[in-house]
Design a protein around this motif. Structure first.
Motif, PDB file in Angstrom:
ATOM      1  N   MET A 173      44.926  56.593  82.762  1.00 35.14           N
ATOM      2  CA  MET A 173      45.478  57.634  83.633  1.00 35.14           C
ATOM      3  C   MET A 173      46.743  58.237  83.041  1.00 35.14           C
ATOM      4  SD  MET A 173      44.979  56.409  87.566  1.00 35.14           S
ATOM      5  CE  MET A 173      45.634  58.003  88.075  1.00 35.14           C
ATOM      6  N   PHE A 174      47.576  57.406  82.401  1.00 39.61           N
ATOM      7  CA  PHE A 174      48.813  57.915  81.807  1.00 39.61           C
ATOM      8  C   PHE A 174      48.502  58.963  80.741  1.00 39.61           C
ATOM      9  CE2 PHE A 174      51.957  57.778  78.395  1.00 39.61           C
ATOM     10  CZ  PHE A 174      53.116  58.046  79.093  1.00 39.61           C
ATOM     11  N   PHE A 175      47.589  58.630  79.834  1.00 41.12           N
ATOM     12  CA  PHE A 175      47.237  59.586  78.782  1.00 41.12           C
ATOM     13  C   PHE A 175      46.583  60.831  79.382  1.00 41.12           C
ATOM     14  CE2 PHE A 175      47.884  55.961  76.033  1.00 41.12           C
ATOM     15  CZ  PHE A 175      48.378  56.535  74.878  1.00 41.12           C
ATOM     16  N   GLY A 176      45.752  60.631  80.393  1.00 41.49           N
ATOM     17  CA  GLY A 176      45.111  61.778  81.026  1.00 41.49           C
ATOM     18  C   GLY A 176      46.107  62.722  81.665  1.00 41.49           C
ATOM     19  N   VAL A 177      47.074  62.172  82.400  1.00 44.85           N
ATOM     20  CA  VAL A 177      48.068  63.013  83.076  1.00 44.85           C
ATOM     21  C   VAL A 177      48.942  63.739  82.061  1.00 44.85           C
ATOM     22  CG1 VAL A 177      50.138  62.947  84.517  1.00 44.85           C
ATOM     23  CG2 VAL A 177      48.107  61.683  85.213  1.00 44.85           C
ATOM     24  N   VAL A 178      49.396  63.038  81.022  1.00 47.21           N
ATOM     25  CA  VAL A 178      50.238  63.690  80.009  1.00 47.21           C
ATOM     26  C   VAL A 178      49.461  64.791  79.292  1.00 47.21           C
ATOM     27  CG1 VAL A 178      51.492  63.336  77.847  1.00 47.21           C
ATOM     28  CG2 VAL A 178      51.720  61.681  79.692  1.00 47.21           C
ATOM     29  N   LEU A 179      48.192  64.533  78.991  1.00 49.73           N
ATOM     30  CA  LEU A 179      47.368  65.557  78.340  1.00 49.73           C
ATOM     31  C   LEU A 179      47.204  66.776  79.240  1.00 49.73           C
ATOM     32  CD1 LEU A 179      44.604  63.312  76.716  1.00 49.73           C
ATOM     33  CD2 LEU A 179      46.124  64.852  75.475  1.00 49.73           C
TER      34      LEU A 179
ATOM     35  N   THR B 201      38.303  63.084  73.180  1.00 51.49           N
ATOM     36  CA  THR B 201      38.471  62.208  72.010  1.00 51.49           C
ATOM     37  C   THR B 201      39.487  61.114  72.287  1.00 51.49           C
ATOM     38  OG1 THR B 201      37.935  64.008  70.486  1.00 51.49           O
ATOM     39  CG2 THR B 201      39.099  62.109  69.574  1.00 51.49           C
ATOM     40  N   VAL B 202      40.622  61.493  72.871  1.00 47.30           N
ATOM     41  CA  VAL B 202      41.718  60.546  73.067  1.00 47.30           C
ATOM     42  C   VAL B 202      41.388  59.507  74.136  1.00 47.30           C
ATOM     43  CG1 VAL B 202      44.116  60.301  73.817  1.00 47.30           C
ATOM     44  CG2 VAL B 202      43.472  62.138  72.250  1.00 47.30           C
ATOM     45  N   LEU B 203      40.844  59.947  75.278  1.00 46.47           N
ATOM     46  CA  LEU B 203      40.617  59.010  76.372  1.00 46.47           C
ATOM     47  C   LEU B 203      39.595  57.920  76.024  1.00 46.47           C
ATOM     48  CD1 LEU B 203      40.788  61.201  79.606  1.00 46.47           C
ATOM     49  CD2 LEU B 203      42.550  59.824  78.517  1.00 46.47           C
ATOM     50  N   PRO B 204      38.416  58.255  75.442  1.00 53.02           N
ATOM     51  CA  PRO B 204      37.501  57.164  75.044  1.00 53.02           C
ATOM     52  C   PRO B 204      38.116  56.240  74.003  1.00 53.02           C
ATOM     53  CG  PRO B 204      36.318  59.246  75.128  1.00 53.02           C
ATOM     54  CD  PRO B 204      37.770  59.574  75.267  1.00 53.02           C
ATOM     55  N   LEU B 205      38.883  56.815  73.064  1.00 55.58           N
ATOM     56  CA  LEU B 205      39.537  55.974  72.063  1.00 55.58           C
ATOM     57  C   LEU B 205      40.545  55.038  72.714  1.00 55.58           C
ATOM     58  CD1 LEU B 205      40.041  55.200  69.133  1.00 55.58           C
ATOM     59  CD2 LEU B 205      41.652  57.111  68.947  1.00 55.58           C
ATOM     60  N   GLN B 206      41.283  55.555  73.699  1.00 56.83           N
ATOM     61  CA  GLN B 206      42.253  54.720  74.394  1.00 56.83           C
ATOM     62  C   GLN B 206      41.561  53.614  75.177  1.00 56.83           C
ATOM     63  OE1 GLN B 206      45.408  54.770  73.963  1.00 56.83           O
ATOM     64  NE2 GLN B 206      45.926  53.212  75.467  1.00 56.83           N
ATOM     65  N   ILE B 207      40.389  53.910  75.752  1.00 57.78           N
ATOM     66  CA  ILE B 207      39.621  52.886  76.467  1.00 57.78           C
ATOM     67  C   ILE B 207      39.226  51.768  75.516  1.00 57.78           C
ATOM     68  CG2 ILE B 207      37.451  52.428  77.672  1.00 57.78           C
ATOM     69  CD1 ILE B 207      37.635  55.245  78.841  1.00 57.78           C
ATOM     70  N   LEU B 208      38.720  52.144  74.327  1.00 56.14           N
ATOM     71  CA  LEU B 208      38.325  51.140  73.341  1.00 56.14           C
ATOM     72  C   LEU B 208      39.525  50.310  72.874  1.00 56.14           C
ATOM     73  CD1 LEU B 208      35.817  53.215  71.149  1.00 56.14           C
ATOM     74  CD2 LEU B 208      35.271  51.432  72.816  1.00 56.14           C
ATOM     75  N   VAL B 209      40.654  50.972  72.647  1.00 56.54           N
ATOM     76  CA  VAL B 209      41.857  50.263  72.213  1.00 56.54           C
ATOM     77  C   VAL B 209      42.305  49.269  73.277  1.00 56.54           C
ATOM     78  CG1 VAL B 209      44.312  50.532  71.686  1.00 56.54           C
ATOM     79  CG2 VAL B 209      42.646  52.055  70.635  1.00 56.54           C
TER      80      VAL B 209
ATOM     81  N   CYS C 170      46.916  57.527  69.301  1.00 52.59           N
ATOM     82  CA  CYS C 170      46.547  58.125  70.582  1.00 52.59           C
ATOM     83  C   CYS C 170      47.750  58.822  71.215  1.00 52.59           C
ATOM     84  CB  CYS C 170      46.005  57.061  71.529  1.00 52.59           C
ATOM     85  SG  CYS C 170      44.367  56.438  71.126  1.00 52.59           S
ATOM     86  N   CYS C 171      48.894  58.175  71.110  1.00 56.69           N
ATOM     87  CA  CYS C 171      50.122  58.770  71.659  1.00 56.69           C
ATOM     88  C   CYS C 171      50.462  60.074  70.945  1.00 56.69           C
ATOM     89  CB  CYS C 171      51.283  57.783  71.532  1.00 56.69           C
ATOM     90  SG  CYS C 171      51.139  56.317  72.564  1.00 56.69           S
ATOM     91  N   CYS C 172      50.307  60.087  69.642  1.00 57.94           N
ATOM     92  CA  CYS C 172      50.607  61.302  68.876  1.00 57.94           C
ATOM     93  C   CYS C 172      49.633  62.425  69.210  1.00 57.94           C
ATOM     94  CB  CYS C 172      50.569  61.001  67.380  1.00 57.94           C
ATOM     95  SG  CYS C 172      51.875  59.872  66.824  1.00 57.94           S
ATOM     96  N   ALA C 173      48.391  62.064  69.532  1.00 57.08           N
ATOM     97  CA  ALA C 173      47.373  63.081  69.822  1.00 57.08           C
ATOM     98  C   ALA C 173      47.704  63.871  71.082  1.00 57.08           C
ATOM     99  CB  ALA C 173      45.995  62.430  69.948  1.00 57.08           C
ATOM    100  N   VAL C 174      48.433  63.256  72.022  1.00 56.98           N
ATOM    101  CA  VAL C 174      48.749  63.973  73.259  1.00 56.98           C
ATOM    102  C   VAL C 174      49.752  65.092  73.011  1.00 56.98           C
ATOM    103  CG1 VAL C 174      48.345  61.858  74.581  1.00 56.98           C
ATOM    104  CG2 VAL C 174      50.678  62.484  73.955  1.00 56.98           C
TER     105      VAL C 174
END
Length: 359
Positions: free
Chosen positions: A172-178, A201-209, A240-244
Motif C-alpha cells: 500500500m505504501f508503494f501504491g500510494v506514493v506512486l 512492474t513495481v507492485l508485483p516486484l515489491q510483493i515478491l521481495v 523498488c523505492c527508486c522506481a517510485v
C-alpha cells in the motif's frame, strides 16, 4: 559466538572448511567457545558475566561431510529479569506500542480533516487513510510479537500476523506514493500508460521481495547463501523505492510544460514547486530508511540495536505527517486549488521563476 558470526561462517562454508577449524585454538581471541557433541542427551548451560556480555549466535557444524545428522535443539536464552529478547531488542515492545499510538492519533486527525472538507476529498485521500490504519495495526502486531518473545521465547501467531500486515503495508505504501507521484485523482482522474506500466512492474516486484524477505527472516543464517539473499533482497527493495521517483519526475515535467503553455501559469508553478518538494522528501526518506538506518545498526553496539527501529519508525511517522500536510483535503491547498487565468506579466514572472528553479 559473541559478535554475530554470520559473515565468518559464510566465508568458511564457501571454502568447504569446517567452521570448527576456524575457531580451534582461537577461542579467547574470537570470544568463542566450542562444544563437541558425541552421542545423545547432551545438556549444557552457561552463565555470562557482565564483562562477557554481547550478541551471541549458536552454530552447528557437521565436520564429517559424508555423514548425516538429525537432532532436536532446545535453546533458552534469558537476560536479567527473565527477558528472552536480546538486550538490544528488549525496548522494542514499548517502542512499537508508542509507534502504533502515534500513527493512531495521526489517523484520527486525518479523518477529522477529511470530514470537515468533504468537497475536496478525493479517492487518494481514502487510500492514505487506509495506509495509516494498516500501519497502526502493523506496529501494534510488532509490539505484541516482541512482547510474546520477551515473555515466552516464541512469537506464536503474532509473528505470522505481523509479517502479513507488514507485506500489506509495504504494498500500500508503494501504491500510494506512486499514485501521488502521478497526480492521480486530484490532478487527473486517470493514469497514463507509462504510469500504469511502472505501477504494474513495481507492485508485483515489491510483493515478491516482501515474501522472499519473510522466508529469509524465518530461516536460520546457517543455510547456504543466507547473507547473499539478504543483501540481494535489500538491493531489490532499494530499486523498488527508486522506481517510485519516475512518476514524480513525469509529473514535474508535465507541470513545467503546462506552466509555460497555458493561461493558468501561477497555479501550475505552485503545483510544480510542491511536486519538487515531494520528490526531495521521497528521496530523503528512501535514503534514510534504506541506507542510514542500516548503517546505524551496523555501527551501534548490540545493546542499542533498538535505535535502528526507533529511527525507522520516527522517519516513517515524519514522512506521513509531511506528505499528509501537503496533500491535505482543504480548499486552500495549492494542489487542489482551482486554476485561474494569468496575464502576460504573470507569464513573464513565472518564466523567470522556472529558470531560477532550474527546471
Amino acid at each position: 559466538y559473541n559478535g554475530g558470526g554470520e559473515a565468518e561462517m559464510e566465508m568458511t562454508k564457501s571454502t568447504g572448511a569446517c567452521i570448527m577449524s576456524l575457531i580451534q585454538g582461537q577461542e579467547a581471541k574470537l570470544n568463542t567457545f566450542a562444544i563437541a557433541v558425541d552421542g545423545t542427551g547432551v545438556n549444557k548451560s552457561w552463565t555470562f558475566q557482565k564483562e562477557t556480555r554481547g550478541l551471541y549466535s549458536i552454530f552447528f557444524e557437521n565436520c564429517n561431510r559424508k555423514s548425516e545428522v538429525s537432532f532436536d535443539l532446545l535453546l533458552k536464552m534469558r537476560n536479567p529479569g527473565g527477558s528472552q529478547l536480546s538486550a538490544g531488542d528488549t525496548p522494542l515492545p514499548l517502542c512499537f506500542l508508542a509507534s502504533s499510538g502515534a500513527f493512531l492519533v495521526a489517523l484520527f486527525v486525518w479523518i477529522i480533516v477529511m470530514t470537515r472538507n468533504r468537497p475536496t476529498v478525493f479517492a487518494i485521500h481514502y487510500l492514505m487513510a487506509m495506509l495509516c490504519a494498516v500501519k497502526v495495526v502493523s506496529a501494534l502486531l510488532n509490539a505484541l510479537k516482541y512482547e510474546s518473545i520477551k515473555q515466552t521465547g516464541f512469537g506464536y501467531g503474532w509473528a505470522t500476523a505481523s509479517h502479513a500486515f507488514a507485506m500489506i503495508k509495504g504494498i500500500m505504501f508503494f501504491g500510494v506514493v506512486l499514485l501521488l507521484g502521478t497526480g492521480w485523482s486530484f490532478l487527473k482522474p486517470f493514469l497514463a500508460s507509462g504510469d500504469k506500466q511502472i505501477i504494474l512492474t513495481v507492485l508485483p516486484l515489491q510483493i515478491l521481495v516482501n515474501i522472499a524477505t519473510v522466508v529469509i527472516e524465518e530461516n536460520p543464517p546457517g543455510i547456504n547463501g543466507w547473507l547473499t539473499w539478504r543483501d540481494v533482497l535489500h538491493l531489490a527493495d532499494i530499486l523498488c523505492c527508486c522506481a517510485v521517483l519516475f512518476p514524480i519526475v513525469g509529473s514535474i515535467k508535465r507541470l513545467k510544460e503546462q506552466a509555460l503553455e497555458d493561461d493558468k501559469m501561477q497555479n501550475s508553478l505552485m503545483k510544480l514547486k510542491l511536486f519538487r518538494e515531494f520528490y526531495i522528501i521521497v528521496i530523503a526518506y528512501i535514503y534514510f530508511t534504506r541506507v542510514v538506518v542500516y548503517l546505524v545498526r551496523a555501527t551501534l553496539p548490540c545493546r542499542y540495536t533498538w535505535v535502528m527501529w526507533v529511527s525507522a519508525e520516527s522517519a516513517t511517522l515524519l514522512f506521513f505527517l509531511i506528505v499528509g500536510y501537503k496533500f491535505r483535503p482543504e480548499p486552500n491547498n495549492l494542489y487542489l486549488k482551482l486554476d485561474q487565468g494569468d496575464g502576460p506579466e504573470e507569464r513573464e514572472r513565472v518564466q523567470a521563476e522556472l529558470e531560477n528553479m532550474g527546471v
